[in-house]
Write a protein that holds these residues in place. Structure first.
Motif, PDB file in Angstrom:
ATOM      1  N   UNK A   1       0.821  -1.208  -0.004  1.00 36.70           N
ATOM      2  CA  UNK A   1      -0.027  -0.144   0.051  1.00 36.70           C
ATOM      3  C   UNK A   1       0.849   1.084   0.071  1.00 36.70           C
ATOM      4  N   UNK A   2       0.263   2.238  -0.688  1.00 35.58           N
ATOM      5  CA  UNK A   2       1.442   3.562  -0.577  1.00 35.58           C
ATOM      6  C   UNK A   2       0.599   4.366   0.703  1.00 35.58           C
ATOM      7  N   UNK A   3       1.669   4.897   1.463  1.00 39.16           N
ATOM      8  CA  UNK A   3       1.307   5.598   2.551  1.00 39.16           C
ATOM      9  C   UNK A   3       1.034   7.039   2.382  1.00 39.16           C
ATOM     10  N   UNK A   4       0.900   7.440   1.276  1.00 36.21           N
ATOM     11  CA  UNK A   4       0.521   8.840   1.003  1.00 36.21           C
ATOM     12  C   UNK A   4      -0.534   8.848  -0.110  1.00 36.21           C
ATOM     13  N   UNK A   5      -1.554   9.554   0.249  1.00 38.36           N
ATOM     14  CA  UNK A   5      -2.583   9.842  -0.801  1.00 38.36           C
ATOM     15  C   UNK A   5      -2.700  11.543  -0.893  1.00 38.36           C
ATOM     16  N   UNK A   6      -2.477  12.113  -1.864  1.00 38.43           N
ATOM     17  CA  UNK A   6      -2.511  13.399  -2.094  1.00 38.43           C
ATOM     18  C   UNK A   6      -3.678  13.785  -2.185  1.00 38.43           C
ATOM     19  N   UNK A   7      -4.311  14.597  -1.225  1.00 40.71           N
ATOM     20  CA  UNK A   7      -5.706  15.345  -1.370  1.00 40.71           C
ATOM     21  C   UNK A   7      -5.989  15.845  -2.780  1.00 40.71           C
ATOM     22  N   UNK A   8      -7.196  15.731  -3.070  1.00 38.57           N
ATOM     23  CA  UNK A   8      -7.453  16.378  -4.489  1.00 38.57           C
ATOM     24  C   UNK A   8      -8.642  17.249  -4.449  1.00 38.57           C
ATOM     25  N   UNK A   9      -8.753  18.438  -3.808  1.00 37.07           N
ATOM     26  CA  UNK A   9      -9.896  19.180  -3.808  1.00 37.07           C
ATOM     27  C   UNK A   9     -10.149  19.540  -5.129  1.00 37.07           C
ATOM     28  N   UNK A  10     -11.325  20.016  -5.367  1.00 40.48           N
ATOM     29  CA  UNK A  10     -11.635  20.448  -6.661  1.00 40.48           C
ATOM     30  C   UNK A  10     -12.204  22.062  -6.739  1.00 40.48           C
ATOM     31  N   UNK A  11     -12.556  22.541  -5.488  1.00 43.19           N
ATOM     32  CA  UNK A  11     -12.923  23.694  -5.286  1.00 43.19           C
ATOM     33  C   UNK A  11     -12.678  24.546  -4.012  1.00 43.19           C
ATOM     34  N   UNK A  12     -13.061  25.749  -3.746  1.00 39.32           N
ATOM     35  CA  UNK A  12     -12.922  26.207  -2.413  1.00 39.32           C
ATOM     36  C   UNK A  12     -12.254  27.441  -2.546  1.00 39.32           C
ATOM     37  N   UNK A  13     -11.989  28.213  -1.511  1.00 39.03           N
ATOM     38  CA  UNK A  13     -11.134  29.743  -1.272  1.00 39.03           C
ATOM     39  C   UNK A  13      -9.855  29.306  -1.593  1.00 39.03           C
ATOM     40  N   UNK A  14      -9.212  30.042  -2.671  1.00 39.16           N
ATOM     41  CA  UNK A  14      -7.810  29.646  -3.185  1.00 39.16           C
ATOM     42  C   UNK A  14      -6.741  29.811  -1.979  1.00 39.16           C
ATOM     43  N   UNK A  15      -7.079  30.862  -1.123  1.00 42.99           N
ATOM     44  CA  UNK A  15      -6.032  30.848  -0.189  1.00 42.99           C
ATOM     45  C   UNK A  15      -6.073  29.706   0.722  1.00 42.99           C
ATOM     46  N   UNK A  16      -7.165  29.370   1.250  1.00 43.48           N
ATOM     47  CA  UNK A  16      -7.314  28.217   2.046  1.00 43.48           C
ATOM     48  C   UNK A  16      -6.649  27.067   1.386  1.00 43.48           C
ATOM     49  N   UNK A  17      -6.968  26.478   0.284  1.00 42.83           N
ATOM     50  CA  UNK A  17      -6.160  25.574  -0.553  1.00 42.83           C
ATOM     51  C   UNK A  17      -5.022  25.728  -0.753  1.00 42.83           C
TER      52      UNK A  17
ATOM     53  N   UNK B   1       7.265   9.111   0.584  1.00 45.41           N
ATOM     54  CA  UNK B   1       7.018  10.570   1.052  1.00 45.41           C
ATOM     55  C   UNK B   1       7.681  11.433   0.176  1.00 45.41           C
ATOM     56  N   UNK B   2       8.885  11.125  -0.138  1.00 42.88           N
ATOM     57  CA  UNK B   2       9.560  11.809  -1.749  1.00 42.88           C
ATOM     58  C   UNK B   2       8.725  11.769  -2.666  1.00 42.88           C
ATOM     59  N   UNK B   3       8.008  10.910  -3.284  1.00 43.29           N
ATOM     60  CA  UNK B   3       7.149  10.800  -4.423  1.00 43.29           C
ATOM     61  C   UNK B   3       6.085  11.721  -4.258  1.00 43.29           C
ATOM     62  N   UNK B   4       5.684  11.539  -3.055  1.00 43.29           N
ATOM     63  CA  UNK B   4       4.297  12.215  -2.814  1.00 43.29           C
ATOM     64  C   UNK B   4       4.648  13.872  -2.531  1.00 43.29           C
ATOM     65  N   UNK B   5       5.764  14.273  -1.982  1.00 41.19           N
ATOM     66  CA  UNK B   5       6.322  15.672  -2.044  1.00 41.19           C
ATOM     67  C   UNK B   5       6.375  16.183  -3.542  1.00 41.19           C
TER      68      UNK B   5
END
Ligand SMILES: [Fe+2]
Ligand SMILES: [Fe+2]
Length: 184
Positions: free
Chosen positions: A1-17, A42-46
């Motif tokens: 399993x991969x330890x890291x899942x990068x969040x993928x928001x689709x909308x929101x206040x750009x500052x908060x995102x 972690x390196x690949x995710x970053x």
């Protein structure tokens, strides 16, 4: 399993995102210092998160904030130079073979220094004008276009060593980085 899942928001206040991603970078840097963490993952995710974040900022956020006169050309360019510098440090980290070496630790710290400097400065000189001089409606519009572009780049495997090398070479051609380091 991969330890890291990068969040993928689709909308929101750009500052908060953008702030959420900055906190993600800090968490990943912490793991890159942790010998018990899956540091390859972690390196690949970053790498993926950082490239998608910065490229989408330049294309969709810096340009629009400049057009709306919230930030100056100098601030935009300075941000781009700092992205280029961070990407160069990221490339050096990606070029490390194995994670249990002094070279890896040094590359993590060089990237951390550049990145911490950039996110601090960006939050003060770019996100503050976005907070103070741009309406909520525009911040939400920018949030959606930034997130969409960021997700596209993540789908394109933008954090691969090959792609990061290409981005760094382009930054050299565009004069965003000093001419080849003579002192190295
Ligand atoms: Fe950022
Ligand atoms: Fe940035």
């Amino acid at each position: 399993m991969t330890a890291y899942e990068i969040p993928r928001p689709t909308h929101g206040d750009v500052v908060e995102l953008i702030l959420d991603d900055h906190r993600l970078f800090e968490a990943l840097l912490r793991d890159l210092r942790d010998a018990t963490a899956d540091r390859e993952a972690a390196r690949a995710a970053l790498s993926a998160a950082l490239i998608a974040h910065g490229e989408a900022e330049e294309e969709k956020v810096y340009t629009q904030l400049k057009r709306k006169r919230a930030i100056s050309e100098d601030e935009k360019e300075h941000g781009e130079e700092e992205h280029a510098e961070g990407n160069e440090k990221l490339l050096a980290l990606l070029e490390c073979r194995g994670t249990d070496t002094q070279k890896f630790d040094d590359a993590v710290e060089e990237l951390a220094t550049a990145l911490n400097h950039h996110i601090g400065e960006e939050e003060q000189t770019i996100l503050n004008p976005a907070r103070e001089e741009v309406s909520q409606e525009v911040r939400d519009e920018l949030g959606a276009v930034w997130a969409t572009r960021r997700n596209e780049l993540l789908d394109e495997d933008c954090g691969s060593e090959e792609n990061v090398r290409r981005i760094v070479e382009k930054a050299h051609e565009e004069g965003l980085l000093p001419a080849e380091d003579e002192d190295e």
